[in-house]
Design an enzyme around this catalytic site. Structure first.
Site, mmCIF file in Angstrom:
data_model
loop_
_atom_site.group_PDB
_atom_site.id
_atom_site.type_symbol
_atom_site.label_atom_id
_atom_site.label_comp_id
_atom_site.label_asym_id
_atom_site.label_seq_id
_atom_site.Cartn_x
_atom_site.Cartn_y
_atom_site.Cartn_z
ATOM 1 N N HIS A 14 0.844 -1.192 0.000
ATOM 2 C CA HIS A 14 0.000 0.000 0.000
ATOM 3 C C HIS A 14 0.881 1.245 0.000
ATOM 4 O O HIS A 14 2.110 1.171 0.052
ATOM 5 C CB HIS A 14 -0.959 0.025 1.206
ATOM 6 C CG HIS A 14 -0.338 0.414 2.510
ATOM 7 N ND1 HIS A 14 -1.037 0.967 3.549
ATOM 8 C CD2 HIS A 14 0.950 0.344 2.951
ATOM 9 C CE1 HIS A 14 -0.246 1.205 4.566
ATOM 10 N NE2 HIS A 14 0.964 0.840 4.234
ATOM 11 N N CYS A 33 5.725 6.247 4.374
ATOM 12 C CA CYS A 33 4.509 5.551 3.920
ATOM 13 C C CYS A 33 3.954 6.167 2.645
ATOM 14 O O CYS A 33 3.115 5.567 1.981
ATOM 15 C CB CYS A 33 3.442 5.578 5.004
ATOM 16 S SG CYS A 33 3.902 4.634 6.437
ATOM 17 N N HIS A 39 5.004 0.136 -0.649
ATOM 18 C CA HIS A 39 5.786 -0.675 0.282
ATOM 19 C C HIS A 39 4.826 -1.718 0.844
ATOM 20 O O HIS A 39 3.609 -1.590 0.698
ATOM 21 C CB HIS A 39 6.395 0.185 1.397
ATOM 22 C CG HIS A 39 5.373 0.795 2.297
ATOM 23 N ND1 HIS A 39 4.706 1.961 1.985
ATOM 24 C CD2 HIS A 39 4.848 0.386 3.489
ATOM 25 C CE1 HIS A 39 3.850 2.245 2.947
ATOM 26 N NE2 HIS A 39 3.895 1.311 3.878
ATOM 27 N N HIS A 41 3.588 -4.849 3.869
ATOM 28 C CA HIS A 41 3.559 -5.283 5.268
ATOM 29 C C HIS A 41 3.126 -6.736 5.350
ATOM 30 O O HIS A 41 2.356 -7.214 4.514
ATOM 31 C CB HIS A 41 2.560 -4.465 6.084
ATOM 32 C CG HIS A 41 2.911 -3.023 6.196
ATOM 33 N ND1 HIS A 41 3.918 -2.557 6.999
ATOM 34 C CD2 HIS A 41 2.392 -1.927 5.593
ATOM 35 C CE1 HIS A 41 3.993 -1.235 6.887
ATOM 36 N NE2 HIS A 41 3.079 -0.828 6.040
ATOM 37 N N ASP A 79 -4.811 -10.720 0.403
ATOM 38 C CA ASP A 79 -3.480 -11.335 0.417
ATOM 39 C C ASP A 79 -2.781 -11.187 -0.937
ATOM 40 O O ASP A 79 -3.362 -11.506 -1.972
ATOM 41 C CB ASP A 79 -3.607 -12.817 0.782
ATOM 42 C CG ASP A 79 -2.257 -13.437 1.101
ATOM 43 O OD1 ASP A 79 -1.380 -12.730 1.630
ATOM 44 O OD2 ASP A 79 -2.075 -14.639 0.801
ATOM 45 N N HIS A 80 -1.532 -10.710 -0.881
ATOM 46 C CA HIS A 80 -0.711 -10.495 -2.077
ATOM 47 C C HIS A 80 -1.342 -9.472 -3.026
ATOM 48 O O HIS A 80 -1.175 -9.556 -4.242
ATOM 49 C CB HIS A 80 -0.409 -11.815 -2.805
ATOM 50 C CG HIS A 80 0.595 -12.650 -2.065
ATOM 51 N ND1 HIS A 80 0.309 -13.256 -0.861
ATOM 52 C CD2 HIS A 80 1.874 -12.962 -2.351
ATOM 53 C CE1 HIS A 80 1.379 -13.914 -0.452
ATOM 54 N NE2 HIS A 80 2.344 -13.748 -1.331
ATOM 55 N N GLU A 126 0.114 -4.102 11.816
ATOM 56 C CA GLU A 126 0.777 -3.748 10.560
ATOM 57 C C GLU A 126 2.259 -4.111 10.654
ATOM 58 O O GLU A 126 2.858 -4.587 9.703
ATOM 59 C CB GLU A 126 0.603 -2.249 10.293
ATOM 60 C CG GLU A 126 1.082 -1.826 8.925
ATOM 61 C CD GLU A 126 0.881 -0.334 8.692
ATOM 62 O OE1 GLU A 126 0.088 0.010 7.818
ATOM 63 O OE2 GLU A 126 1.515 0.466 9.393
HETATM 64 NI NI NI Z 1 2.617 1.049 5.444
#
Ligand code: NI
Length: 139
Positions: A14, A33, A39, A41, A79-80, A126
């Site tokens: 995200h 961010c 990037h 998580h 997911d992914h 996160e």
């Molecule tokens: Ni983030």
């Protein structure tokens, strides 16, 4: 009354970025961010259900059902994925951990009630240092 918690994990990309702000303002407010090229998580989601023990099963809720429902409605869509681009229920929203937690609640709370239990809380991690807890819109 007891609670029961199921943990699920998903990985997603995200960024926190507002198109209506300048790059400078985004960087000032969201820091790293706001990185334009995303990037990721490794998220951990803790779903806590509360209720009474059902005499016929000894369960608060059927964990097989809970796990399958979470897979279908939450994990599979997230997911992914890229949270900003790929997830219908986050379209047009800020992809913060807070917003994601509230959206997950809105998707699953009724289904859990349909099983004769109640969604007590969500905890969405996160990172191991940053997490959100939510006790629902009335708490
Ligand atoms: Ni983030």
């Amino acid at each position: 009354m007891l609670t029961l918690t199921r943990r699920e994990r998903f990985n997603a990309a995200h960024k926190l970025y507002r198109e209506d702000w300048t790059d400078e303002k985004n960087k000032e407010v969201f820091g790293k961010c706001a990185n334009k090229n995303w990037h990721g998580h490794n998220y951990e989601l803790f779903v806590t259900v509360k209720g009474d023990i059902k005499p016929d099963t000894g369960f608060i809720i059927d964990l097989k059902w809970l796990s399958a429902m979470l897979q279908e409605k939450i994990i599979e869509p997230l997911d992914h994925r890229n949270l900003n681009l790929d997830v219908p229920f986050l379209k047009g929203k800020m992809c913060s951990t807070e917003v994601l937690t509230v959206e997950i609640w809105n998707i699953i709370a009724e289904d859990i009630e349909g099983q004769g239990a109640e969604l007590h809380s969500l905890k969405l991690m996160e990172t191991e240092n940053n997490f959100v807890e939510y006790y629902g819109p009335n708490a």
